[in-house]
Design a protein around this motif. Structure first.
Motif, PDB file in Angstrom:
ATOM      1  N   SER A 296     -46.175 117.709 131.858  1.00 19.30           N
ATOM      2  CA  SER A 296     -45.676 117.368 130.523  1.00 19.30           C
ATOM      3  C   SER A 296     -44.249 116.851 130.649  1.00 19.30           C
ATOM      4  O   SER A 296     -43.477 117.363 131.467  1.00 19.30           O
ATOM      5  CB  SER A 296     -45.710 118.600 129.614  1.00 19.30           C
ATOM      6  N   PRO A 297     -43.866 115.854 129.850  1.00 19.84           N
ATOM      7  CA  PRO A 297     -42.491 115.340 129.923  1.00 19.84           C
ATOM      8  C   PRO A 297     -41.475 116.197 129.178  1.00 19.84           C
ATOM      9  O   PRO A 297     -40.285 115.916 129.216  1.00 19.84           O
ATOM     10  CB  PRO A 297     -42.607 113.959 129.283  1.00 19.84           C
ATOM     11  N   ASP A 298     -41.933 117.251 128.497  1.00 22.64           N
ATOM     12  CA  ASP A 298     -40.967 118.037 127.725  1.00 22.64           C
ATOM     13  C   ASP A 298     -41.172 119.557 127.777  1.00 22.64           C
ATOM     14  O   ASP A 298     -40.368 120.294 127.227  1.00 22.64           O
ATOM     15  CB  ASP A 298     -40.960 117.585 126.250  1.00 22.64           C
ATOM     16  N   TYR A 318     -46.068 113.203 135.501  1.00 20.70           N
ATOM     17  CA  TYR A 318     -44.636 112.980 135.226  1.00 20.70           C
ATOM     18  C   TYR A 318     -43.779 113.426 136.413  1.00 20.70           C
ATOM     19  O   TYR A 318     -43.398 114.584 136.534  1.00 20.70           O
ATOM     20  CB  TYR A 318     -44.244 113.703 133.944  1.00 20.70           C
ATOM     21  N   TYR A 323     -39.294 108.397 134.943  1.00 15.40           N
ATOM     22  CA  TYR A 323     -38.855 108.870 133.623  1.00 15.40           C
ATOM     23  C   TYR A 323     -39.991 108.628 132.637  1.00 15.40           C
ATOM     24  O   TYR A 323     -40.632 107.586 132.698  1.00 15.40           O
ATOM     25  CB  TYR A 323     -37.600 108.103 133.176  1.00 15.40           C
ATOM     26  N   PRO A 324     -40.293 109.592 131.770  1.00 18.92           N
ATOM     27  CA  PRO A 324     -39.649 110.909 131.614  1.00 18.92           C
ATOM     28  C   PRO A 324     -40.202 111.931 132.601  1.00 18.92           C
ATOM     29  O   PRO A 324     -41.303 111.779 133.125  1.00 18.92           O
ATOM     30  CB  PRO A 324     -40.016 111.287 130.179  1.00 18.92           C
ATOM     31  N   SER A 325     -39.426 112.987 132.807  1.00 13.92           N
ATOM     32  CA  SER A 325     -39.843 114.106 133.647  1.00 13.92           C
ATOM     33  C   SER A 325     -38.931 115.289 133.351  1.00 13.92           C
ATOM     34  O   SER A 325     -37.881 115.112 132.735  1.00 13.92           O
ATOM     35  CB  SER A 325     -39.753 113.728 135.122  1.00 13.92           C
TER      36      SER A 325
END
Length: 350
Positions: A296-298, A318, A323-325
């Motif tokens: 998940s990026p967040d 990710y 990006y994102p990571s």
């Protein structure tokens, strides 16, 4: 007169033989020394002290292998020998990167992987084409690539080691076990992360239980899966049990029957291992494989938990060089820029 001439001839012959003996010893002295040195290097005592670590260097993500190697080398006093596996086209790049950076002090061997061994064994899967890269299957062929080692560590490239690799190498394998893995149900602190990103941690997430061949295995779909991104392997048992042949058999069956490629896990390299090693593997200390950082990026782990972790794994889409990571700072601590400038980090401001 004749006896006198005969004595002279004998003396001359002895002189010639003496000179020849001296020259022979001088010519053969260096190879003899090298031979002795080779024997010493291959003695059992030396082999036990050397820790072989296998990491792949794939095109487009060589910075991952460099960061992984950097983290291992910086956090141990052990005698580590890195086996860096690549394709013919990528080997010169990774070698130059190492030799022109602070990693030039490491002990390493570059091994070329021939993707032709996979011909007819991989079913194309458009949903996750990156999983079909040939180097994803290097772990299936460890005894063919790595010689003269009883015990070997295999690591995915998207990892960072924060502990002493000696600890991982000292993982005990039960008699008859060819490998040790991390169970996907082993850490309570990862369960919330797994649920939040929809990551499967049972066999149901990797195998298609609608297929008779899978049901015939007699493995419950709720059985905990394991992650083969970190492996401690016993080469003697691996060869004795013909693990590579077993894995290839299931790869070929999948090509014919589509047993796992299109299922949720998409584990083209994971699924055959889940089948072959079911109920026949030892376990790695959970702190030596904290994973799902790339799912998940967040979704993030607590900083305290990550500081305690011995090994971090950004398995998933990710990656920390893209990006994102998440938790990219922990990865960048060990990254060494590419002297050739070909590999660049992707960042919001780049």
């Amino acid at each position: 007169i004749l006896p006198f001439v005969s004595v002279n001839q004998i003396l001359l012959l002895l002189l010639v033989l003496t000179v020849c003996a001296i020259l022979y010893n001088k010519v053969h002295q260096v190879p003899s020394a090298l031979k002795n040195e080779t024997v010493d290097l291959e003695s059992p005592e030396e082999m036990e002290e050397e820790i072989p670590v296998v990491i792949c260097a794939a095109a487009g993500r060589m910075g991952a292998a460099i960061a992984a190697i950097s983290s291992i080398y910086s956090n141990t006093e052990a005698n580590v020998l890195f086996y860096i596996v690549g394709l013919k086209t990528t080997i010169p790049h990774i070698r130059k990167w190492i030799e022109n950076s602070k990693l030039k002090e490491i002990k390493f061997k570059v091994v070329e992987f021939n993707p032709m061994v996979l011909k007819g064994k991989i079913r194309q899967d458009a949903s996750r084409p990156e999983l079909l890269q040939p180097l994803n299957f290097v772990r299936f062929y460890l005894p063919l690539l790595i010689q003269k080692h009883e015990k070997v560590i295999y690591l995915d490239d998207d990892i960072i080691v924060q502990g002493d690799i000696q600890e991982l190498y000292d993982t005990k394998l039960a008699p008859g076990h060819a490998a040790a893995f991390s169970d996907d149900c082993d850490l309570p602190s990862t369960h919330e992360m797994v649920r939040s990103v929809g990551m499967q941690n049972t066999y149901m997430g990797f195998l298609d239980y609608r297929k008779q061949a899978i049901r015939d295995l007699g493995i419950s779909p709720s059985t905990c899966s394991f992650n083969p991104g970190v492996i401690v392997a016993n080469m003697t048992e691996w060869k004795h049990q013909r693990i590579t042949k077993q894995l290839e058999k299931w790869m070929q069956r999948n090509v014919e029957e589509n047993l796992y490629s299109s299922t949720l896990g998409g584990g083209v390299a994971t699924s055959p291992m889940l089948i072959v090693f079911h109920g026949k593997y030892s376990t790695i200390n959970p702190m030596w494989h904290i994973r799902h950082l790339g799912w998940s990026p967040d979704t993030r782990y607590s900083e305290h938990f990550l500081q305690e972790a011995k090994l971090l794994h950004w398995n998933g889409r990710y990656k920390p060089w893209d990006y994102p990571s998440v938790h990219t700072d922990l990865w960048e601590n060990w990254f060494i820029p590419d002297p050739s400038g070909k590999f660049k980090l992707t960042r919001p401001d780049s």
